[in-house]
Design a protein around this motif. Structure first.
Motif, PDB file in Angstrom:
ATOM      1  N   ARG A 116       1.454 -40.973   4.791  1.00 46.00           N
ATOM      2  CA  ARG A 116       1.986 -41.463   6.097  1.00 46.00           C
ATOM      3  C   ARG A 116       2.324 -40.107   7.052  1.00 46.00           C
ATOM      4  N   ASP A 125       0.420 -38.903  10.075  1.00 41.48           N
ATOM      5  CA  ASP A 125       1.406 -38.551  11.375  1.00 41.48           C
ATOM      6  C   ASP A 125       1.292 -37.128  12.170  1.00 41.48           C
ATOM      7  N   GLU A 135      -1.342 -46.963   7.963  1.00 39.26           N
ATOM      8  CA  GLU A 135       0.045 -47.197   8.351  1.00 39.26           C
ATOM      9  C   GLU A 135       0.083 -46.565   9.486  1.00 39.26           C
ATOM     10  N   ALA A 136       0.037 -45.064   9.253  1.00 42.06           N
ATOM     11  CA  ALA A 136       0.087 -44.106  10.407  1.00 42.06           C
ATOM     12  C   ALA A 136      -0.689 -44.370  11.557  1.00 42.06           C
ATOM     13  N   ALA A 142      -2.070 -47.374  12.510  1.00 39.81           N
ATOM     14  CA  ALA A 142      -1.497 -48.640  13.193  1.00 39.81           C
ATOM     15  C   ALA A 142      -0.083 -48.027  14.056  1.00 39.81           C
ATOM     16  N   ALA A 143       0.785 -47.383  13.408  1.00 38.96           N
ATOM     17  CA  ALA A 143       2.099 -46.952  14.223  1.00 38.96           C
ATOM     18  C   ALA A 143       1.670 -46.316  15.352  1.00 38.96           C
ATOM     19  N   ALA A 144       0.459 -45.652  15.243  1.00 37.07           N
ATOM     20  CA  ALA A 144       0.220 -44.792  16.547  1.00 37.07           C
ATOM     21  C   ALA A 144      -0.647 -45.523  17.438  1.00 37.07           C
ATOM     22  N   GLY A 145      -0.907 -46.696  17.180  1.00 39.64           N
ATOM     23  CA  GLY A 145      -1.714 -47.497  17.974  1.00 39.64           C
ATOM     24  C   GLY A 145      -3.124 -47.083  17.968  1.00 39.64           C
TER      25      GLY A 145
END
Lengths: 351, 351
Positions: free
Chosen positions: B179, B183, B214-215, B217-220
């Motif tokens: 992740r 990121d 996951e990364a 998704a978190a960043a859209g």
DNA sequence: CTGAAAGCGCTAACAT
DNA sequence: ATGTTAGCGCTTTCAG
């Protein structure tokens, strides 16, 4: 006061040959025989014994067997403990052959440390292993090692040890290989060829250096001491980096550089690149070993292939032969394998 | 008929405790005591015994001691047997700690081969080792391994084995690390980031893949299945080369590629370069592991540092603790170490 | 073909 | 403090 503890009926400890014998309704001697020489017991007995073994999950205890048989079915492989990826193919081959033959491989890293050598000398003396393979590049200096008569066969891998006998030795033709590489560079039109030597005290490194000088002489190129870069303490990146500084500081740079090991070459390549010098455009570079990365590096490294796996395999087979001979001193062997020139991208013809 | 053979006076065989006792004029028990608890014998006796030991060159026989003590002072380290330079730092650390504590290190390569696993299961069952460290990435499937109650402590290194307990486990935070790396790439402005996954069945590889997603998704950033390159059979060069073909064939190439291992990244880098694509100019590349070559490669690889030596050291210490506990089942531990982002040259900010 | 018994080298009760 | 003794688990004569 509590009453005397009652011995539990089934301690569920490791199952011994006794348990099997009892279960199969035979004596322990018969179990032992059924295992060691199956054809010397009745079919019925054999069946019964094997069934009992299966049911109990019996595995003979190694220590008891060793004590009786005076053999441990184990060998000790002593490595220097540094730069180990170089030794990986050897270790791999050794493990393969030995475990195939039912031998265990004990490893030890000496790290050139006396106390560690003493430690392993003791392991040998304690009868913990049936044979020893030294890949350390030097014979341990511990007195226990050198003074005491070897009770088990010993082999030297990748390096010889002049003055000692009784060992089998497996190494490569370092001098011829270095000569071949230098000849190749000369054939490419190079005249100013530098050599990054390995550790001064290392016999292999010196053989390579000799091969380099031999090629120069044969081609009528005068030897230039300023082009022999010594001082390496190891066959490692750092030594290549140190050489790079000498290269970059040269007033008249060599057109080709022959490193005594691949890692040295990589250290050199990386360091000169930081200064904007790239191989093979600005300088031709050659290594020695043909490690895994020689092919994958950028540029792919022109180098000498050392048959590491073969050395491992053959030395293991020789060791097995000698160990099986029991106490009789089987003749040792001296195997010197050739290396092969592997031409890749890092060295080019001089325009 | 020859007369009954006379027993030779001094067989010059290995010297035993008997020889020492005789020479020192004491009983074998006293010799044993002088060795094990020096303060429980008279000074004079101790002197005499040690003198006799020195004179005879006595070393206690390991098999006899093992048989009696039911302990061998040896551990077995099981490795996969492929890509071993990755495991070298672990092995190094293990050997260091264990030999320091007087333990021998037996190595075994399973090569994912059932018969080899059976072989080593037998070694364990034979009581040949006091502990087992599995670095194979998977629990041997051999029934002898899984069905039989472990008689010695077992530890898992670098991978966990959900569903099994009773092992100490030492691994790294694969997901968090992946992740972090992803990121970082996103922070560099990349949006089209591909991931070269490790072997499908490998739990660590899957954790890394999860961290990557996951990364994203978190960043859209919507997950693009076309950018998840699976199919690796190993964490090796070849898998990177295969990924390179997919990269080169892409109509719209990713701007960054995150490989699940350094070797995969190297294989990738080398293959794309053959097609004239160079990192980080044309594509940013990141690895995972921080192997020796990550620093020395060209370009130096941006990667996640896995604390391999520390895993070796800590697992060895835990194993020593558990082995010393004797038969009592000492509590196992679960250690999950963090990785560290190492920024080098292979990934750059997107213009 | 099988069993009884000795003993590999060492340590740990148990005596003295 | 030291000696005597009894095995640890196995293999191997030696008898039967």
């Amino acid at each position: 006061m509590a009453e005397a503890p009652v011995k539990p009926p089934a301690v569920r400890g490791p199952v011994t040959i006794q348990d099997v014998a009892r279960r199969a309704g035979v004596s322990t001697a018969t179990v032992s025989r059924a295992l060691a020489m199956p054809d010397r017991v009745t079919d019925a007995t054999r069946e019964a014994v094997f069934a009992a073994i299966r049911e109990t999950g019996y595995t003979p205890n190694a220590a008891a067997r060793n004590l009786r048989a005076k053999t441990t079915k184990m060998v000790l492989v002593l490595l220097p403990g540094i730069g180990n990826s170089f030794f990986t193919p050897i270790l791999n081959a050794l493990e393969e052959v030995f475990s195939e033959a039912g031998y265990g491989v004990l490893i030890g890293y000496t790290r050139q440390d006396r106390s560690r050598e003493t430690h392993y000398a003791r392991v040998i003396r304690a009868g913990q292993v049936d044979g020893v393979l030294l890949v350390t590049g030097h014979l341990p200096r511990d007195e226990e090692f050198t003074h005491f008569p070897y009770t088990v066969p010993v082999s030297l891998l990748l390096s010889e040890m002049p003055g000692y006998s009784g060992f089998s030795v497996f190494d490569v033709e370092n001098r011829a290989a270095a000569r071949t590489m230098t000849d190749y560079l000369i054939g490419l039109g190079h005249r100013r060829i530098a050599h990054i030597a390995g550790p001064t005290l290392n016999p292999e490194a010196n053989e390579r250096m000799a091969g380099y000088r031999e090629a120069l002489a044969a081609a009528g190129i005068p030897f230039d001491p300023g082009l022999l870069w010594t001082g390496a303490t190891n066959f490692d990146f750092a030594s290549g980096e140190a050489a790079a500084r000498r290269f970059l500081d040269s007033t008249e740079r060599p057109t080709a550089v022959f490193a005594a090991a691949d890692e040295i070459a990589f250290g050199f390549l990386r360091a000169i690149r930081s200064a904007g010098v790239v191989a093979p455009r600005d300088v031709s570079v050659a290594g020695f070993d043909d490690t895994e990365y020689a092919f994958h590096y950028d540029p792919a490294l022109t180098t000498m292939h050392q048959p590491r796996a073969e050395i491992g395999r053959r030395s293991a087979e020789d060791m097995l032969r000698r160990m099986r001979a029991g106490g009789d001193p089987e003749p040792t062997v001296r195997v010197r394998l050739p290396c092969a020139l592997v031409i890749r991208e890092s060295a080019r013809r001089l325009d």
